[in-house]
Scaffold this motif. Structure first.
Motif, PDB file in Angstrom:
ATOM      1  N   LEU A 159      24.262  39.883  32.103  1.00 53.43           N
ATOM      2  CA  LEU A 159      25.696  39.691  31.936  1.00 53.43           C
ATOM      3  C   LEU A 159      26.057  38.220  32.119  1.00 53.43           C
ATOM      4  N   TYR A 160      27.153  37.811  31.492  1.00 52.43           N
ATOM      5  CA  TYR A 160      27.653  36.454  31.711  1.00 52.43           C
ATOM      6  C   TYR A 160      28.259  36.287  33.090  1.00 52.43           C
ATOM      7  N   ALA A 161      28.897  37.333  33.588  1.00 51.39           N
ATOM      8  CA  ALA A 161      29.579  37.268  34.874  1.00 51.39           C
ATOM      9  C   ALA A 161      29.205  38.497  35.680  1.00 51.39           C
ATOM     10  N   GLU A 162      28.808  38.298  36.929  1.00 45.57           N
ATOM     11  CA  GLU A 162      28.423  39.429  37.761  1.00 45.57           C
ATOM     12  C   GLU A 162      28.723  39.132  39.225  1.00 45.57           C
ATOM     13  N   ALA A 163      28.780  40.202  40.004  1.00 44.05           N
ATOM     14  CA  ALA A 163      29.068  40.103  41.427  1.00 44.05           C
ATOM     15  C   ALA A 163      27.829  40.495  42.226  1.00 44.05           C
ATOM     16  N   VAL A 164      27.609  39.800  43.331  1.00 45.56           N
ATOM     17  CA  VAL A 164      26.487  40.083  44.228  1.00 45.56           C
ATOM     18  C   VAL A 164      27.068  40.396  45.601  1.00 45.56           C
ATOM     19  N   VAL A 165      26.802  41.592  46.098  1.00 49.46           N
ATOM     20  CA  VAL A 165      27.311  42.018  47.400  1.00 49.46           C
ATOM     21  C   VAL A 165      26.306  41.644  48.476  1.00 49.46           C
ATOM     22  N   PHE A 166      26.800  41.069  49.607  1.00 47.30           N
ATOM     23  CA  PHE A 166      25.924  40.613  50.680  1.00 47.30           C
ATOM     24  C   PHE A 166      25.645  41.746  51.676  1.00 47.30           C
TER      25      PHE A 166
ATOM     26  N   HIS B  85      34.974  32.535  29.081  1.00 52.23           N
ATOM     27  CA  HIS B  85      35.620  32.669  30.400  1.00 52.23           C
ATOM     28  C   HIS B  85      37.039  33.228  30.241  1.00 52.23           C
ATOM     29  N   GLU B  86      37.782  32.703  29.290  1.00 52.26           N
ATOM     30  CA  GLU B  86      39.142  33.188  29.047  1.00 52.26           C
ATOM     31  C   GLU B  86      39.137  34.653  28.619  1.00 52.26           C
ATOM     32  N   ALA B  87      38.161  35.016  27.786  1.00 53.95           N
ATOM     33  CA  ALA B  87      38.062  36.405  27.329  1.00 53.95           C
ATOM     34  C   ALA B  87      37.813  37.346  28.500  1.00 53.95           C
ATOM     35  N   LEU B  88      36.916  36.956  29.405  1.00 55.66           N
ATOM     36  CA  LEU B  88      36.628  37.792  30.571  1.00 55.66           C
ATOM     37  C   LEU B  88      37.874  37.934  31.441  1.00 55.66           C
ATOM     38  N   ASP B  89      38.591  36.843  31.649  1.00 58.72           N
ATOM     39  CA  ASP B  89      39.827  36.908  32.447  1.00 58.72           C
ATOM     40  C   ASP B  89      40.850  37.830  31.786  1.00 58.72           C
ATOM     41  N   GLY B  90      41.003  37.695  30.474  1.00 57.10           N
ATOM     42  CA  GLY B  90      41.986  38.504  29.764  1.00 57.10           C
ATOM     43  C   GLY B  90      41.641  39.981  29.785  1.00 57.10           C
ATOM     44  N   LEU B  91      40.368  40.317  29.544  1.00 59.11           N
ATOM     45  CA  LEU B  91      39.965  41.717  29.534  1.00 59.11           C
ATOM     46  C   LEU B  91      40.078  42.338  30.909  1.00 59.11           C
ATOM     47  N   TRP B  92      39.718  41.587  31.939  1.00 60.67           N
ATOM     48  CA  TRP B  92      39.828  42.113  33.312  1.00 60.67           C
ATOM     49  C   TRP B  92      41.286  42.408  33.645  1.00 60.67           C
TER      50      TRP B  92
ATOM     51  N   ASP C 289      40.717  43.079  45.554  1.00 57.40           N
ATOM     52  CA  ASP C 289      39.797  43.807  44.674  1.00 57.40           C
ATOM     53  C   ASP C 289      40.202  43.718  43.208  1.00 57.40           C
ATOM     54  N   ASN C 290      41.505  43.746  42.947  1.00 56.27           N
ATOM     55  CA  ASN C 290      41.950  43.773  41.550  1.00 56.27           C
ATOM     56  C   ASN C 290      41.766  42.433  40.849  1.00 56.27           C
ATOM     57  N   ALA C 291      41.542  41.366  41.596  1.00 51.70           N
ATOM     58  CA  ALA C 291      41.423  40.039  41.003  1.00 51.70           C
ATOM     59  C   ALA C 291      39.985  39.539  40.936  1.00 51.70           C
ATOM     60  N   VAL C 292      39.107  40.062  41.789  1.00 51.29           N
ATOM     61  CA  VAL C 292      37.720  39.599  41.822  1.00 51.29           C
ATOM     62  C   VAL C 292      36.910  40.416  40.823  1.00 51.29           C
ATOM     63  N   GLN C 293      36.387  39.754  39.818  1.00 51.38           N
ATOM     64  CA  GLN C 293      35.728  40.451  38.713  1.00 51.38           C
ATOM     65  C   GLN C 293      34.341  40.948  39.123  1.00 51.38           C
ATOM     66  N   GLN C 294      34.199  42.269  39.158  1.00 53.03           N
ATOM     67  CA  GLN C 294      32.922  42.909  39.435  1.00 53.03           C
ATOM     68  C   GLN C 294      32.586  43.790  38.227  1.00 53.03           C
ATOM     69  N   TRP C 295      31.984  43.167  37.228  1.00 58.27           N
ATOM     70  CA  TRP C 295      31.770  43.816  35.940  1.00 58.27           C
ATOM     71  C   TRP C 295      30.673  44.866  36.004  1.00 58.27           C
TER      72      TRP C 295
ATOM     73  N   MET D  55      29.707  37.421  46.323  1.00 61.60           N
ATOM     74  CA  MET D  55      29.939  36.239  45.507  1.00 61.60           C
ATOM     75  C   MET D  55      29.930  36.652  44.045  1.00 61.60           C
ATOM     76  N   THR D  56      30.658  35.920  43.236  1.00 66.26           N
ATOM     77  CA  THR D  56      30.645  36.132  41.799  1.00 66.26           C
ATOM     78  C   THR D  56      29.984  34.928  41.136  1.00 66.26           C
ATOM     79  N   ILE D  57      29.208  35.209  40.094  1.00 71.41           N
ATOM     80  CA  ILE D  57      28.479  34.173  39.373  1.00 71.41           C
ATOM     81  C   ILE D  57      28.827  34.272  37.899  1.00 71.41           C
ATOM     82  N   GLU D  58      29.174  33.136  37.300  1.00 73.46           N
ATOM     83  CA  GLU D  58      29.282  33.038  35.849  1.00 73.46           C
ATOM     84  C   GLU D  58      28.186  32.095  35.369  1.00 73.46           C
ATOM     85  N   TRP D  59      27.406  32.573  34.402  1.00 72.13           N
ATOM     86  CA  TRP D  59      26.297  31.794  33.875  1.00 72.13           C
ATOM     87  C   TRP D  59      26.699  31.048  32.608  1.00 72.13           C
ATOM     88  N   ARG D  60      25.957  30.006  32.325  1.00 70.92           N
ATOM     89  CA  ARG D  60      26.125  29.318  31.035  1.00 70.92           C
ATOM     90  C   ARG D  60      25.843  30.308  29.907  1.00 70.92           C
ATOM     91  N   PHE D  61      24.774  31.044  30.022  1.00 72.63           N
ATOM     92  CA  PHE D  61      24.497  32.193  29.167  1.00 72.63           C
ATOM     93  C   PHE D  61      23.748  33.204  30.034  1.00 72.63           C
TER      94      PHE D  61
END
Length: 235
Positions: free
Chosen positions: A58-65, A152-159, A95-101, A26-32
């Motif tokens: 991090l603002y956005a991170e991935a958690v592997v189950f 959120h837009e910045a993270l999408d653009g950089l990824w 893989d190329n679309a799911v952000q795992q920072w 799962m991917t999580i984006e936090w308020r901060f």
């Protein structure tokens, strides 16, 4: 539109995975960025498969189950934070679309210092995808806080541009103007010292190359001019 806000009564968010699926992360984006949070994994019989306490900041991170996970519990001790966006993916996720920072590399080849979320691609757009493509360690630093949606837009653009190191958001106030002295005063409120922060970033990540805004602020924006001034002063 819905958000999870932890409270003193219930700080745990429970996510039940579909029985007919094969959810793997799962991917999580936090308020901060969360200073710390705990993730617990359970199987179909509610047997604990594992538990992790994460402190990535991090603002956005991935958690592997772990295999056989059917339920996930997310616990956040900070009652003022909330989940901005949460997505669960099965084993066929792109893989190329799911952000795992990844955290910022300890030593950078290129540091791109952007006044706002959009300048990094508007004014230095070719640098990030090219440097990422050739395997350079690239780090992006944003000076002004343009709002959570812009993050959120910045993270999408950089990824999309190929970056995998999570950027740094400095949170200085975003204001339009042409007066550099006013911009400097705005960023120095509450005892903050942007010049010292710039020095700290350069000393910490030791970039081989630093790219920032034009000394005249591209189109005259005072915060662009101030960013260039801070970079030159720090160096």
């Amino acid at each position: 539109g819905r958000t999870w806000t932890p409270s003193a009564a219930d700080k745990t968010l429970t996510i039940t995975l579909p029985e007919d699926g094969s959810a793997v992360l799962m991917t999580i984006e936090w308020r901060f960025p969360a200073k710390a949070y705990t993730v617990a994994f359970f199987d179909a019989n509610h047997k604990l498969l594992g538990e992790e306490t994460k402190t990535t900041g991090l603002y956005a991170e991935a958690v592997v189950f772990p295999p056989e996970t059917r339920q996930v519990q997310l616990t956040l001790p900070d009652e003022t934070n909330w989940v901005w966006n949460l997505c669960v993916y099965d084993e066929n996720h792109p893989d190329n679309a799911v952000q795992q920072w990844l955290p910022m590399a300890e030593k950078l080849d290129l540091m791109v210092i952007s006044p706002h979320q959009d300048d990094e691609l508007l004014f230095y757009g070719g640098l990030i995808p090219y440097a990422s493509h050739i395997g350079a360690d690239v780090g992006v630093v944003y000076m002004a806080n343009c709002g959570r949606s812009r993050y959120h837009e910045a993270l999408d653009g950089l990824w999309t541009a190929g970056l995998r190191n999570h950027p740094i958001f400095m949170h200085w106030r975003d204001q339009w103007g042409s007066n550099v002295n006013y911009a400097r005063k705005s960023w120095s409120q509450d005892g903050a010292d942007p010049q010292k922060e710039m020095v700290r970033l350069i000393r910490k990540y030791k970039p081989e190359v630093i790219v920032g805004p034009d000394l005249e602020g591209e189109y005259g924006h005072a915060q662009h001019k101030l960013t260039a001034e801070l970079i030159c002063g720090a160096i």
